[in-house]
Each structure stands twice: as structure tokens, then as C-alpha cells.
Design an enzyme around this catalytic site. Structure first.
Site, mmCIF file in Angstrom:
data_model
loop_
_atom_site.group_PDB
_atom_site.id
_atom_site.type_symbol
_atom_site.label_atom_id
_atom_site.label_comp_id
_atom_site.label_asym_id
_atom_site.label_seq_id
_atom_site.Cartn_x
_atom_site.Cartn_y
_atom_site.Cartn_z
ATOM 1 N N HIS A 465 0.341 -27.426 15.662
ATOM 2 C CA HIS A 465 0.904 -26.679 16.792
ATOM 3 C C HIS A 465 1.949 -25.668 16.292
ATOM 4 O O HIS A 465 1.868 -24.476 16.582
ATOM 5 C CB HIS A 465 1.538 -27.657 17.789
ATOM 6 C CG HIS A 465 2.206 -26.994 18.952
ATOM 7 N ND1 HIS A 465 1.617 -26.910 20.193
ATOM 8 C CD2 HIS A 465 3.403 -26.362 19.061
ATOM 9 C CE1 HIS A 465 2.427 -26.251 21.010
ATOM 10 N NE2 HIS A 465 3.530 -25.913 20.349
ATOM 11 N N GLU A 466 2.908 -26.181 15.528
ATOM 12 C CA GLU A 466 3.974 -25.292 15.053
ATOM 13 C C GLU A 466 3.410 -24.249 14.090
ATOM 14 O O GLU A 466 3.880 -23.107 14.044
ATOM 15 C CB GLU A 466 5.107 -26.095 14.399
ATOM 16 C CG GLU A 466 5.799 -27.087 15.338
ATOM 17 C CD GLU A 466 6.243 -26.504 16.674
ATOM 18 O OE1 GLU A 466 6.534 -25.297 16.727
ATOM 19 O OE2 GLU A 466 6.280 -27.261 17.674
ATOM 20 N N HIS A 469 2.191 -21.300 16.014
ATOM 21 C CA HIS A 469 3.275 -20.356 16.325
ATOM 22 C C HIS A 469 3.579 -19.498 15.096
ATOM 23 O O HIS A 469 3.813 -18.291 15.198
ATOM 24 C CB HIS A 469 4.562 -21.107 16.689
ATOM 25 C CG HIS A 469 4.581 -21.689 18.071
ATOM 26 N ND1 HIS A 469 4.339 -20.947 19.198
ATOM 27 C CD2 HIS A 469 4.843 -22.949 18.513
ATOM 28 C CE1 HIS A 469 4.451 -21.722 20.272
ATOM 29 N NE2 HIS A 469 4.751 -22.944 19.885
ATOM 30 N N HIS A 472 1.209 -16.706 14.690
ATOM 31 C CA HIS A 472 1.484 -15.654 15.670
ATOM 32 C C HIS A 472 2.565 -14.703 15.118
ATOM 33 O O HIS A 472 2.455 -13.482 15.235
ATOM 34 C CB HIS A 472 1.957 -16.321 16.969
ATOM 35 C CG HIS A 472 1.909 -15.453 18.191
ATOM 36 N ND1 HIS A 472 2.440 -15.861 19.384
ATOM 37 C CD2 HIS A 472 1.411 -14.215 18.411
ATOM 38 C CE1 HIS A 472 2.267 -14.900 20.285
ATOM 39 N NE2 HIS A 472 1.645 -13.894 19.724
HETATM 40 ZN ZN LIG Z 1 5.098 -24.720 20.994
#
Ligand SMILES: [Zn+2]
Length: 673
Positions: A465-466, A469, A472
């Protein structure tokens, strides 16, 4: 201010902040001089005798506070990931000073008039699409910060913002203190039935605090497995109550008074700008646009989730009865019986499964996926970082440097709880090209010396998940920092992170990377199949605990009068029919998302909104030939990942998908279809 700081980053290898140049006793001076330079430049822009143009106003504003941006990125990353008393004291002092500074900028009439003039004549300025968007965002920020109010309201607005910054900091510090203060010493008997990984983690937690034996703390990676495995109902109850009591009334770290004042001030702030409630104000700039749209989504998911949770509760209740406990199923029972049910139905031994998820291999797995999808390469480097546990990688593509990725994975008392991604430097081109320096901070239990760090399936999901990010931020390719990387609408920002979790669950990825920590053997096929089959296990519980917090957040910020917020919280839980055996994921007194920051206030629904998007994007991959389909990946990077906030989220999404999503893919993903 370190002389190594420049408008493009730092004059260090790879532009990694020179942490040794920022000793704690220097921060105050550095902030002072950075604030002075920023004020000078902003004044010069506001009083420029030349007529306003995009370059002398918007572009100049983009660079006006670069020293402050540098020092803030270093300081606020440190205070979250590696705090100490000096840093916390400084954080509390800085909060109102920084809030005053942003007020000064926002209320600067000379500056606002120039921006306003540009905005009114935007069609004649021959700006490209990104420039138009950057102008729009600056203009919108000014209006939403009260720049167009009459002088009296402007002053009131400004003082509310300063007070809110103080209150948020106090809330966060209370929470950190309550998490740090609470420990429960456990005897050898009390840990004798727990799995080995948990026993050594409890031992390590004791050692870290200079204690002997075993010690339970409020770290989520300790408390969740403790609730899953401890057979002592009494201790489990103590643990759940301590977890829920963080920041509760009657404790040394009571947050209830703070949150009442926060809510009242937010409402006043919204009314000053002419909104009915804070959520109306807040959601206007989000993809959801209105509280009504948010409530529709929450309601669409609540009923199926509650139905599932009720079914599960009756199964667990029966298991508890069979176990000889003649009582109603309570929050401290749920995880124990759910875990037993999971291992019975799916035949998974969590502590055996963890052997196949050693942290270093899971990092490799995430990087390998980023390589296959986007052609990114990761080479580990050894710069001096802010803590010896941090690791760093140089990220490149076809020989071109993309940026730096830092991983700070282990829990320690100086780190706040949770997992997050932030940046030391954002990608931009205007005024000197900056390549991103991105950090992922997690709270995995640090293994004892010589032992491997083993992750649970959920920990691995957090890691991916991290990392999503981080991608991104790394893949950002824009000109202006205003719209760089993750600077997007709050309910859009979890799209890349939640999307990347799908790759972690691919059998082809796991059979390649999930290897036994000691033997290096690939994960057995039946274990892999069981883990994947169990993916939607207990989703009723997970969805209900999350949605309850989202409903409370939304209600707090849509009511025009909030008094006694904790009784309103209880009322909301009654109204939605919250099962007795489940507690909210975050109750108001410790709801850091909503009260320690402004960002997620009336925005906790964002995770679910983003999940509507990520489920639909992943289905696009599957429809178009599979999770590594080159054409789909290329469109994802072009329209979404590299674009940051340079376009409206609806437009970016439609360019990628050809239409907006509905909640159907989400319900399928969660197994509620
Ligand atoms: Zn998040």
C-alpha cells in the site's frame, strides 16, 4: 538553514537531506530565517509595480517559500518518524507560527488581487492545461482561505486557523503520549500459549523499554495478534479497553475537550465562508463533491457489510459457547474466535505462514512488480539517514535517475503509530528540476538480533500500500510542485496505493517471492491457495469497524451544532445498528486522521471512495489481458500516476477508463456481491 539547501533540493548526492546539518538545536533558527526569506519574497510579489502576469505572480509564488519547504520536510518527517522531547516542544511552538504565516499569505490583499486579476482574465493568458490548473488551485486556495472576506471576518478566520493548528498538535501529542505510556507486563505463564513470533516481539518490546520479561504495548502489530491468540479473556479485555481508551475522558491524555473545540471552530470557519457545514466546505474540492454523495456510498456498503458481520458474529458466538464461555460475544472475543475459525476453515497457521513473508523478500517483491509494470530499477545505496534502521534505494529507468526511495520499516518508541508515505522532496521542473525523495514509514515489529523480520499477510499488504503511494510520488512528471505526485484530491489519493495491493495478491508474484526465511523454499501451493481464499475472510468485521468511523466523521462535520461529541458518537452507532461485538476502528478521542490533521476531516470515507476506483482500475487490467498488460499500464501512468493533480480527477479517470466507476466492482472485491 543549511547552506546545502537549494531551490531544486539539496546539494548532496541524490539530493538526500543532509540530516547531520540539522541538529535539533538549530531548527528554530532555520525556521526563523526560512520564514523571513519567504515573507520578503511574498511581499515583493504582492507589491510588484508591474502588471500581474503568470510568471511574476503564480510562478513566483510557487518558489517563494522554498527554504521553508525544505526545512518543513525535514522537521515534520523527523517529528513523525523519530521524535524526542526537543522536537515535540518545537512542534508545539511551530504549529501556531506556521499557521499564522499561511494566514498572512492567504490574507495578503495585494497578492490576492493579482491572482484574482489573472483568474478573471484566464482565457486571454494563453496558458497550457497544467498552468490553467495551477492558477485555478491557487485562486481556489485564496478564496477558501478567506481572502475575499471583509476585514473583520478575515481576522476571525485567521485566528481560528491558528487555534486549530494548536489544537491538532495537542491532540496528536496526547495520543502519542497515551500510546507510549501504556504497557502491560506479562508473565511467562501468560505468554506460554502464544505463537513464537509474538512471544519474541513481546520480549523485544520489554527490552526496548529497559524491562525484563514480556511487555504488551499499544503497537497495532502487537495488540492485534495478542487479541488473536491470548486465551486469557481478562487480559484481552484489558488490552481492548486500553486501546479504546487512548485519549478518552478521565485519562491523563483526555482529548474530548480538544475535539469539541475543534468541531466548533471548523463549523464557524465554514459559516464565515458561507457554507452550511464544514463537510460542505471540505468536500467541494473532492471527487465526491458533497456529503450526500459520501453518505450514498457509505449506505450502499453498510447493509451488505452489516449482514455479513451479523452472520459471522453468530458463528463466533457459538464457538465461544462450545469453548465453555457462557457470555455474549464481546469486542475482546471477536479476533480470537475469528482467528480460530480462519485456521479451521482455511487451515492456515499464521505463524507458519509468516515464515514465508520475510520483510527483505517482500520489499523485493514490491520492487519487482514496479519493474515489470513501469520499468523501474532499484539499487540500494548507503547514505547517512536520520536513523540507522532506514534503508535507501536509487530509482532509475533505462539509465535515467527517477528519484530516491527510503524505507523506514521498524517500530520504535519515538515513532508514531500507523504506516505512511511522505516526501523529503517533491518532483517538479519549474525553477530547477527536483527528483523526488520519497519515504515509506511502517511499524513492523523489529526482530531480535540475528532474527529475520517476518510479516503477516496484512503487514505485507501495508507494505505494498505505502509503496503504491511512493510510486505515485516517484512517477510524477509535472512542471509545478503545486500539483506534484500525491498532491491530488483526498478521495483520489488512495487510488494508487490501494491499487498496488492487488499485485501483492497475485499467485505469480507470491510463488516467486514468498520464500521461507530460513530454507528459501517457495511457499507451498496449498498454503498460498488458502491465504488467497481467506482474503475476504472477516471482511464484514473490517468493513463495519471502518464504516462506523466514517459515519461518525461525516456526522460530526455535517451537523451545524456539535456539543458533547462523544454522545453524538454513541447516537450514530445506535442509529446504524453497530454490533455490540465490534468497536470502531478509530473512536473520536483517538481519531488522529480527523483531529490530528485537517486533511481527513470529513474525509475518512476517502479510503472507500478510492477503493471504488482501485477495484474498477484493477478490473480494467483483467479485462484487457492481465495484471501486467503493457497498454493498460501505459494509460495508468500517462493519465493518472504521472499527472499528479495537474487535471481534475474525474477527467483523468475518464481518460483512463472511458467512464466513471460505480460501487459494483468494490462490492465484488469485498465479497459482498
Ligand atoms: Zn494510504
Amino acid at each position: 538553514m543549511s547552506t546545502l539547501a537549494t531551490v531544486a533540493g539539496w546539494q548532496t548526492p541524490f539530493s538526500i537531506p543532509p540530516f547531520e546539518a540539522y541538529p535539533d538545536n538549530q531548527f528554530r533558527d532555520s525556521f526563523d530565517s526560512a520564514l523571513t526569506s519567504a515573507r520578503k519574497r511574498i511581499d515583493a510579489i504582492a507589491t510588484n509595480p508591474d502588471a500581474p502576469c503568470f510568471a511574476n505572480t503564480v510562478e513566483a509564488l510557487e518558489l517563494a517559500s522554498w527554504e521553508l519547504d525544505r526545512i518543513c520536510s525535514v522537521f515534520f518527517n523527523l517529528v513523525a518518524a523519530d521524535s524526542n522531547e526537543i522536537r515535540e516542544k518545537l512542534q508545539a511552538d511551530l504549529a501556531p507560527r506556521l499557521a499564522s504565516f499561511s494566514n498572512e499569505v492567504a490574507m495578503n490583499q495585494g497578492l490576492f488581487q493579482r491572482i484574482d486579476k489573472l483568474w478573471q482574465s484566464r482565457s486571454e493568458l494563453s496558458l497550457d492545461e497544467e498552468q490553467k490548473r495551477v492558477l485555478e488551485l491557487h485562486y481556489r486556495d485564496f478564496v477558501r482561505s478567506g481572502a475575499s472576506l471583509d476585514p473583520e471576518s478575515r481576522n476571525r478566520f485567521a485566528s481560528i486557523r491558528v487555534r486549530l493548528a494548536e489544537l491538532r498538535t495537542a491532540f496528536a501529542q496526547n495520543l502519542l503520549k497515551s500510546e507510549r505510556d501504556w504497557t502491560l507486563d506479562l508473565s511467562g505463564d501468560e505468554v506460554s500459549n502464544l505463537p513464537g513470533f509474538l512471544v519474541s516481539a513481546l520480549e523485544e518490546a520489554a527490552r526496548e523499554r529497559g524491562l525484563r520479561g514480556y511487555c504488551l504495548t499499544l503497537n497495532r502489530s502487537l495488540i492485534v495478534p495478542f487479541l488473536q491468540y491470548s486465551e486469557s479473556r481478562k487480559l484481552r479485555q484489558v488490552a481492548v479497553e486500553a486501546w479504546c481508551n487512548r485519549g478518552a475522558p478521565g485519562t491523563r491524555t483526555d482529548n474530548s475537550v480538544l475535539l469539541e473545540e475543534i468541531l466548533a471552530l471548523r463549523q464557524e470557519l465554514a459559516e464565515l465562508l458561507g457554507y452550511r457545514c464544514y463537510a460542505d466546505y471540505k468536500l467541494e474540492t473532492e471527487m465526491a463533491k458533497s456529503p450526500l454523495q459520501v453518505r450514498k456510498l457509505l449506505d450502499a456498503v453498510w447493509k451488505p457489510a452489516l449482514g455479513q458481520a451479523r452472520k459471522d458474529a453468530s458463528v463466533l458466538q457459538a464457538m465461544m459457547q462450545d469453548d465453555g464461555v457462557d457470555d455474549q460475544l464481546m469486542p475482546w472475543d471477536w479476533r480470537l474466535y475469528a482467528e480460530r475459525r480462519r485456521s479451521r476453515e482455511f487451515d492456515i497457521d499464521q505463524s507458519e505462514a509468516k515464515q514465508y513473508f520475510p520483510l527483505p523478500r517482500m520489499i523485493e517483491a514490491a520492487m519487482d512488480c514496479a519493474g515489470r509494470l513501469f520499468g523501474l530499477e532499484f539499487e540500494e545505496i548507503l547514505p547517512q539517514l536520520y536513523h540507522p534502521d532506514c534503508r535507501a534505494w536509487r530509482v532509475s529507468r533505462q539509465g535515467d535517475d527517477i528519484g530516491i526511495f527510503i524505507g523506514d520499516y521498524f517500530a520504535r518508541p519515538s515513532k508514531r503509530s500507523g504506516a505512511w508515505c511522505s516526501t523529503f522532496l517533491d518532483q517538479k521542473k519549474h525553477g530547477g528540476t527536483s527528483r523526488p525523495v520519497v519515504v515509506n514509514v511502517c511499524n513492523f515489529v523489529k526482530p531480535s538480533q540475528g532474527q529475520p523480520c517476518l510479516l503477516s499477510f496484512d503487514d505485507t499488504r501495508t507494505l505494498f500500500h505505502e509503496f503504491g503511494h511512493a510510486l505515485h510520488a516517484l512517477l510524477s512528471d509535472v512542471r509545478y510542485e503545486k500539483v506534484s505526485g500525491t498532491a491530488v484530491a483526498r478521495d483520489f489519493v488512495e487510488l494508487p496505493s490501494q491499487l498496488f495491493e492487488h499485485w501483492m495478491e497475485l499467485p505469480e508474484v507470491l510463488s516467486k517471492h514468498a520464500r521461507h526465511a530460513e530454507t528459501g523454499d517457495a511457499i507451498p501451493e496449498d498454503m498460498l491457495a488458502a491465504l488467497l481464499a481467506a482474503r475476504n475472510f472477516d471482511q464484514g468485521f473490517g468493513t463495519v469497524e471502518y464504516l462506523a468511523s466514517a459515519y461518525v466523521d461525516l456526522t460530526f462535520h455535517t451537523s451545524d451544532k456539535i456539543s458533547a461529541p462523544l454522545s453524538i458518537e454513541r447516537q450514530v452507532l445506535d442509529d446504524i445498528g453497530m454490533p455490540r461485538a465490534i468497536v470502531m476502528r478509530h473512536s473520536a478521542s483517538n481519531f488522529a486522521h480527523v483531529f490530528a490533521t485537517e486533511g481527513y476531516a470529513s474525509g475518512y470515507y476517502s479510503y472507500l471512495w478510492s477503493e471504488v476506483l482501485d477495484a474498477d482500475v484493477f478490473e480494467t487490467f483483467l479485462e484487457e489481458g492481465g495484471p501486467f498488460n503493457a497498454n493498460t499500464t501505459q494509460r495508468l501512468e500517462q493519465h493518472i500516476l504521472s499527472a499528479g493533480g495537474s487535471r481534475r480527477p474525474d477527467d483523468m479517470y475518464i481518460d483512463f477508463r472511458g467512464r466513471l466507476p460505480s460501487a459494483d466492482a468494490l462490492l465484488r472485491k469485498r465479497g459482498f456481491a
